[in-house]
Design a protein around this motif. Structure first.
Motif, PDB file in Angstrom:
ATOM      1  N   ARG A 149     -15.436  53.770  18.108  1.00  0.00           N
ATOM      2  CA  ARG A 149     -14.002  53.789  18.459  1.00  0.00           C
ATOM      3  C   ARG A 149     -13.593  55.142  19.026  1.00  0.00           C
ATOM      4  NH1 ARG A 149     -13.535  50.634  13.632  1.00  0.00           N
ATOM      5  NH2 ARG A 149     -13.049  52.499  12.412  1.00  0.00           N
ATOM      6  N   ASN A 152     -15.131  55.486  22.603  1.00  0.00           N
ATOM      7  CA  ASN A 152     -14.434  54.651  23.581  1.00  0.00           C
ATOM      8  C   ASN A 152     -13.050  55.199  23.903  1.00  0.00           C
ATOM      9  OD1 ASN A 152     -16.554  52.896  23.864  1.00  0.00           O
ATOM     10  ND2 ASN A 152     -15.715  51.309  22.539  1.00  0.00           N
ATOM     11  N   GLN A 153     -12.386  55.734  22.882  1.00  0.00           N
ATOM     12  CA  GLN A 153     -11.080  56.336  23.119  1.00  0.00           C
ATOM     13  C   GLN A 153     -11.213  57.561  24.026  1.00  0.00           C
ATOM     14  OE1 GLN A 153      -9.140  57.665  19.542  1.00  0.00           O
ATOM     15  NE2 GLN A 153      -7.177  58.018  20.544  1.00  0.00           N
ATOM     16  N   THR A 158     -13.590  50.282  26.922  1.00  0.00           N
ATOM     17  CA  THR A 158     -13.865  49.379  25.813  1.00  0.00           C
ATOM     18  C   THR A 158     -15.313  48.911  25.919  1.00  0.00           C
ATOM     19  OG1 THR A 158     -13.109  47.465  27.083  1.00  0.00           O
ATOM     20  CG2 THR A 158     -11.485  48.581  25.687  1.00  0.00           C
TER      21      THR A 158
END
Length: 324
Positions: A149, A152-153, A158
Motif C-alpha cells: 500500500r 503504490n501510494q 494500483t
C-alpha cells in the motif's frame, strides 16, 4: 498444481521455515530504478521496520533476514508453545496492534469482561486470533500488504507489488537451518551490494554483529544460546561467535572463488552439522537452486513428504548428496 500453504507448513515436522517474497513489476522496484534513476532504497527500511515490529506481535521469531532490491528472505521460527501461555487479553491486545478487531473484542479489552451471552463468541474469536498469530501465512500477509500500500501510494498507482504467493521451505534439521541462515545473511554480498557482513544493510547479520560488539544480542531476533545442553532456553543451539565467524569466512571464500581452501576455524561447527566443506559452500551459495519445498537429511525429508502426502520427493537425491 502447487499445494496450499497449510499443507506445506507442518509444525509437527519443524518450526523453522525459509520464506521468500518477490516484487512483480520492474527489477529494481525496491532499489534504484535503472530507467528513471529514482532511488527507492528507503523501501527496504520499511520492510525491515515492519518485519521486526511483527516479531513483537506474533509468536514467530526471525532467525535471519535480508531485504534485497526486489525480494526478501526470512528464516522464521514458529513458537507454538508461546501461544498456549497467552491469556485471552494477551491475544486480543496483540491482535489489536494489527487490526481493530470486533465490537466484542474491543469491549473485552476496554472493560476486561463481556456479557455472559457474548462469552462463546469472544472465546471463538480469541482462538481464531491465537491461531493467526502463529500462522506464517498471516505473518507474511501482515508484512507484505502494508508495504504494498505504501509503495503504490508513493508510485501513484494500483495493482500488485508482490507476487501472489510467497515461497516457503521447511528446514527439517540443524544442518538445513544453519546453511539457510548463512545463505540468507550472505545474499547482499553475493549480489555485490555490500562487501562485508557488518556493512550489509537491512540484514540480520549486520544487526547481530553490531550488538555483539557490545556483548549483546538483538532484541527482535531469535537468540543464539550456545551449544546444545540439558534444560537449555529457547533459541538457536549454537554459539553466536561461531556463527558470525562462519558467515564471514564463508562469504570471503565464496567471493574469492577458493572452494578448496577453507579456514580451519570452520571445522568445529561444520563437523557438528555433519556437512562436508564442499557441500557447505554449494548450499550457502546456491541454496534455492539445489533445494525444494523442504530441506534436510534423506530421513527427515522422507518423513516430511509422507506427512504432507506428497506422491513424489522432489530434489531428494540432490539434497541427500549435500546433507548426507
Amino acid at each position: 498444481m502447487p499445494k496450499s500453504r497449510s499443507q506445506q507448513i507442518s509444525l509437527g515436522d519443524t518450526p523453522y521455515y525459509h520464506c521468500v517474497s518477490r516484487c512483480v513489476r520492474r527489477a529494481f522496484l525496491c532499489g534504484v530504478d535503472a530507467i528513471t534513476g529514482q532511488n527507492y532504497e528507503h523501501r527496504r527500511g520499511w520492510v525491515e521496520e515492519r518485519l521486526l515490529f511483527l516479531t513483537q506481535v506474533f509468536a514467530i521469531q526471525v532467525c535471519a533476514y535480508a531485504v534485497m532490491s526486489n525480494h526478501t528472505h526470512m528464516v522464521l521460527f514458529v513458537d507454538e508453545d508461546e501461544t498456549k501461555n497467552w491469556s485471552a487479553m494477551d491475544v486480543i491486545t496483540r491482535w489489536h496492534q494489527l487490526h481493530k478487531g470486533t465490537l466484542v473484542t474491543q469491549q473485552y479489552e476496554r472493560e476486561g469482561a463481556v456479557p455472559e451471552h457474548l462469552q462463546p463468541l469472544l472465546d471463538s474469536t480469541v482462538e481464531a486470533y491465537r491461531q493467526r498469530l502463529m500462522d506464517i501465512s498471516w505473518f507474511m500477509r501482515e508484512l507484505n500488504e502494508p508495504i504494498a500500500r505504501l509503495a503504490n501510494q508513493e508510485d501513484n498507482c494500483t495493482g500488485r507489488f508482490w507476487e501472489g504467493r510467497f515461497k516457503s521451505q521447511a528446514l527439517l534439521d540443524d544442518a538445513a537451518l544453519m546453511a539457510c541462515m548463512a545463505y540468507v545473511d550472505l545474499n547482499p554480498i553475493r549480489a555485490n551490494i555490500d562487501d562485508t557482513p557488518e556493512t550489509s544493510a537491512y540484514t540480520s547479520i549486520k544487526q547481530r554483529i553490531a550488538m555483539a560488539l557490545h556483548h549483546k544480542q538483538p532484541q527482535h531476533l531469535a537468540p543464539f544460546i550456545g551449544n546444545p545442553r540439558h534444560n537449555q532456553p529457547k533459541g538457536l543451539p549454537y554459539s553466536l561467535n561461531d556463527y558470525i565467524e562462519l558467515v564471514d569466512l564463508t562469504g570471503r571464500i565464496i567471493r574469492d572463488d577458493k572452494p578448496g581452501h577453507i579456514d580451519i576455524s570452520l571445522t568445529p561447527i561444520l563437523q557438528r552439522l555433519n556437512i562436508p566443506s564442499e557441500s557447505w559452500l554449494t548450499l550457502t551459495a546456491e541454496f534455492e537452486q539445489h533445494t525444494h519445498i523442504a530441506v534436510g537429511t534423506e530421513t527427515n525429508l522422507t518423513h516430511y513428504y509422507q506427512h504432507s502426502h506428497y506422491q513424489r520427493r522432489p530434489k531428494i537425491a540432490k539434497t541427500k548428496k549435500l546433507l548426507a
